[in-house]
Design an enzyme around this catalytic site. Sequence first.
Site, PDB file in Angstrom:
ATOM      1  N   HIS A   1      -4.139  -4.655  -9.090  1.00  0.00           N
ATOM      2  CA  HIS A   1      -5.014  -3.772  -8.820  1.00  0.00           C
ATOM      3  C   HIS A   1      -6.321  -4.235  -8.867  1.00  0.00           C
ATOM      4  O   HIS A   1      -6.974  -4.839  -9.750  1.00  0.00           O
ATOM      5  CB  HIS A   1      -4.719  -2.268  -9.454  1.00  0.00           C
ATOM      6  CG  HIS A   1      -5.537  -1.295  -9.024  1.00  0.00           C
ATOM      7  ND1 HIS A   1      -5.284  -0.568  -8.033  1.00  0.00           N
ATOM      8  CD2 HIS A   1      -6.736  -0.830  -9.436  1.00  0.00           C
ATOM      9  CE1 HIS A   1      -6.213   0.497  -7.750  1.00  0.00           C
ATOM     10  NE2 HIS A   1      -7.063   0.228  -8.732  1.00  0.00           N
TER      11      HIS A   1
ATOM     12  N   MET B   1       0.902  -1.460   0.087  1.00  0.00           N
ATOM     13  CA  MET B   1      -0.057   0.162   0.154  1.00  0.00           C
ATOM     14  C   MET B   1       0.582   1.322   0.182  1.00  0.00           C
ATOM     15  O   MET B   1       0.376   2.160   0.656  1.00  0.00           O
ATOM     16  CB  MET B   1      -0.917  -0.046   1.294  1.00  0.00           C
ATOM     17  CG  MET B   1      -2.076  -1.145   1.245  1.00  0.00           C
ATOM     18  SD  MET B   1      -2.880  -0.974  -0.529  1.00  0.00           S
ATOM     19  CE  MET B   1      -4.251  -2.505  -0.295  1.00  0.00           C
TER      20      MET B   1
HETATM   21  C1  GAR Z   1      -6.068  -6.716  -3.112  1.00  0.00           C
HETATM   22  O1  GAR Z   1      -7.352  -6.644  -3.328  1.00  0.00           O
HETATM   23  C2  GAR Z   1      -5.131  -5.994  -3.896  1.00  0.00           C
HETATM   24  O2  GAR Z   1      -5.708  -5.761  -5.246  1.00  0.00           O
HETATM   25  C3  GAR Z   1      -5.213  -4.546  -3.387  1.00  0.00           C
HETATM   26  O3  GAR Z   1      -5.028  -4.886  -1.810  1.00  0.00           O
HETATM   27  C4  GAR Z   1      -5.685  -6.131  -1.767  1.00  0.00           C
HETATM   28  C5  GAR Z   1      -4.594  -6.780  -0.832  1.00  0.00           C
HETATM   29  O4  GAR Z   1      -5.123  -8.248  -0.327  1.00  0.00           O
HETATM   30  N1  GAR Z   1      -4.087  -3.751  -3.857  1.00  0.00           N
HETATM   31  C6  GAR Z   1      -4.220  -2.434  -4.078  1.00  0.00           C
HETATM   32  O5  GAR Z   1      -5.349  -1.969  -3.789  1.00  0.00           O
HETATM   33  C7  GAR Z   1      -3.323  -1.552  -4.389  1.00  0.00           C
HETATM   34  N2  GAR Z   1      -3.712  -0.201  -4.836  1.00  0.00           N
HETATM   35  P1  GAR Z   1      -4.159  -9.353  -0.035  1.00  0.00           P
HETATM   36  O6  GAR Z   1      -3.195  -8.697   0.922  1.00  0.00           O
HETATM   37  O7  GAR Z   1      -4.977 -10.384   0.421  1.00  0.00           O
HETATM   38  O8  GAR Z   1      -3.534  -9.851  -1.365  1.00  0.00           O
END
Ligand code: GAR
Length: 202
Positions: free
Chosen positions: A111, A92
């Site tokens: 994303h 993030m």
């Molecule tokens: C996921 O949905 C990913 O696409 C998003 O955060 C989540 C992480 O989940 N990423 C973003 O929003 C990047 N801007 P995870 O830790 O379970 O993989």
Amino acid sequence: MTTKIAVLVSGRGSNLQSVIDNIESGYIRDAEIKVVISDVGDAYALERARKHGIPAVFTDPLSFENKPAFELEILKTLKEHNIDLILLAGYMRIVGKEIISAYPNRIINIHPALLPAFKGLHAQQQAFKYGVKVSGCTVHFVDEGMDTGPIIIQKCVPVLEDDTADTLAARILEQEHKIFPEAVKLFAEGKLKVEGRIVVHT
Ligand code: GAR
């Protein structure tokens, strides 16, 4: 040759898990996760890495004077592990030029929206509130913009009548877990060629 991967994470790490599982099952061949790096100390993703015997490193942004210094520390870890490919799996932070210039077209992000719509944080909620009828997810190479790099794979997810932002996000996540490993597989097989903004699957 084995592609040596580093995964940068900030949270629960389900996308990290999907890559681990797809390497272990043999779907992704000739690739190995050498290190998982988190900017959040108690990220569950670090736990997932340890469970699979993968070195898990917490790099605390607060213990550095500024972003370049923080990124130089991450670069040091990447160099120690001879990393070829960096995956951003729910990382993030915006990756700065220190790391990007060292790994051109070798950083891949997942994303949870159909870029270039709904960049940045809480993309699923942004899409839901906007009232789109179709959303989805995007895997792309990372450049110096925010969520602007060349697109590798996208998958559509319809918004259903009775969806909430959470149910939509859950269905998008299911597709993330498919296209993220697919992109890693293509990269490891040398099948992605970047021509300007266009990613050609060879
Ligand atoms: C996921 O949905 C990913 O696409 C998003 O955060 C989540 C992480 O989940 N990423 C973003 O929003 C990047 N801007 P995870 O830790 O379970 O993989």
